[in-house]
Design an enzyme around this catalytic site. Structure first.
Site, short mmCIF file in Angstrom:
data_model
loop_
_atom_site.label_atom_id
_atom_site.label_comp_id
_atom_site.label_asym_id
_atom_site.label_seq_id
_atom_site.Cartn_x
_atom_site.Cartn_y
_atom_site.Cartn_z
N SER A 149 34.09 24.90 28.97
CA SER A 149 33.59 23.70 28.31
C SER A 149 34.42 23.40 27.06
O SER A 149 35.63 23.22 27.16
CB SER A 149 32.09 23.85 28.01
OG SER A 149 31.49 22.60 27.80
N GLU A 244 28.77 17.94 37.35
CA GLU A 244 29.05 17.99 35.92
C GLU A 244 29.32 16.61 35.33
O GLU A 244 30.03 15.80 35.94
CB GLU A 244 30.27 18.88 35.65
CG GLU A 244 30.06 20.34 35.95
CD GLU A 244 31.12 21.21 35.31
OE1 GLU A 244 31.50 20.93 34.17
OE2 GLU A 244 31.54 22.18 35.97
#
Length: 303
Positions: A149, A244
């Site tokens: 991330s 996502e």
């Protein structure tokens, strides 16, 4: 897919939305969210086959995680958390699994978080840690830089900074669920906003507010490395889930990196949310992701 399997996915996604994604949309103070996240991550089982040793590199607390086999390569991992969350505690279980699966030494650190430490304190600290590893005698060719991330953002930013001294470039780069564009222009932020069980747009917006100072814009390549010149990067593994909100950050990186002649290994995992690799104890897609990391890392060791 069996009913029990469907229920497991549904239950996990519902739990994540209730305990992590929804609270992240409430503009709570970082100090209120951090201990909650630390406690939730205790649910992830640590791999018992590895050894964990506390370390300090360049003044930054970290952990050295070693598998039983002797390894020639080291994975330097940078945790995610939207620049204001995450710690050794939140990622320890994943790091133990990473060390066990790759049979390589793993180093991860508690780099300084925003808003207490805005840009560029995190990337400067991470650069100093990398330099400290080299001072210890570890060769760049034996290092793989990894991140998840926003940690993938910092991992890529570190690699781009190292381009100024090509002899310091690591052998490879691993980007898990990478967050690379702080202008938030990826289309998947919209079409996956109800599907990503873990990460919310509000959390990203809060992170940007905490991380950036008034003198740097979200589109600056120093904080949005997707907009930097990607030429000269080492072989890169990109892993992303189909649900996502950051899906398109990965796709855009792949396209731009391949245009720059970077060797990109792109892996898409159907039905997975942000940071799904942390759930490898329960979901085959996450377990496969670790197997893919091991295969990639081993291929670098053979080159």
């Amino acid at each position: 897919m069996k009913f029990g399997t469907v229920w497991k996915y549904y239950f996990t996604e519902s739990l994540l939305k209730a305990t992590i994604r929804t609270p992240s949309q409430l503009n709570l103070a970082p100090n209120a969210l951090r201990p909650v996240l630390d406690q939730l991550c205790r649910l992830f089982p640590q791999n018992p086959t590895v050894q964990i040793r506390p370390i300090r590199l360049a003044g930054v607390r970290g952990e050295e995680i070693k598998a039983q086999a002797s390894a020639t390569q080291l994975i330097f991992h940078i945790h995610g958390g939207a620049f204001f969350l995450g710690s050794l505690n939140t990622h320890r279980a994943l790091m133990t699994d990473l060390a066990s699966r790759t049979q390589m030494q793993v180093i991860h650190v508690d780099y300084p978080l925003a808003p207490e430490h805005p840009y560029p304190e995190a990337i400067d600290a991470i650069f100093d840690v990398y330099q400290a590893l080299l001072v210890q005698g570890i060769k760049p060719k034996d290092i793989i830089i990894s991140g998840d991330s926003c940690g993938a953002n910092l991992a890529l930013a570190l690699s781009l900074r190292l381009k100024q001294q090509p002899e310091l470039m690591p052998s490879g780069l691993i980007l898990m669920s990478p967050y690379l564009d702080l202008t938030l222009t990826s289309e998947s932020l919209r079409f996956n906003q109800k599907h990503d069980a873990l990460l919310s747009i509000e959390a990203l917006q809060a992170g940007i507010k905490h991380y950036l100072t008034d003198d740097i814009q979200p589109g600056d390549p120093r904080v949005s490395p997707l907009f930097d010149d990607l030429d000269g990067l080492p072989p890169t593994l990109v892993q992303v889930g189909s649900k996502e909100i950051l899906l398109d950050d990965s796709k855009r990186f792949r396209e731009k990196a391949e245009q720059a002649d970077v060797k990109v290994h792109f892996k898409l995992y159907t039905g997975m949310w942000n940071n799904f690799q942390m759930f490898n104890a329960w979901f085959p897609e996450a377990k496969q992701a670790l197997a893919d990391i091991a295969e990639f890392a081993t291929s670098l060791d053979l080159d």
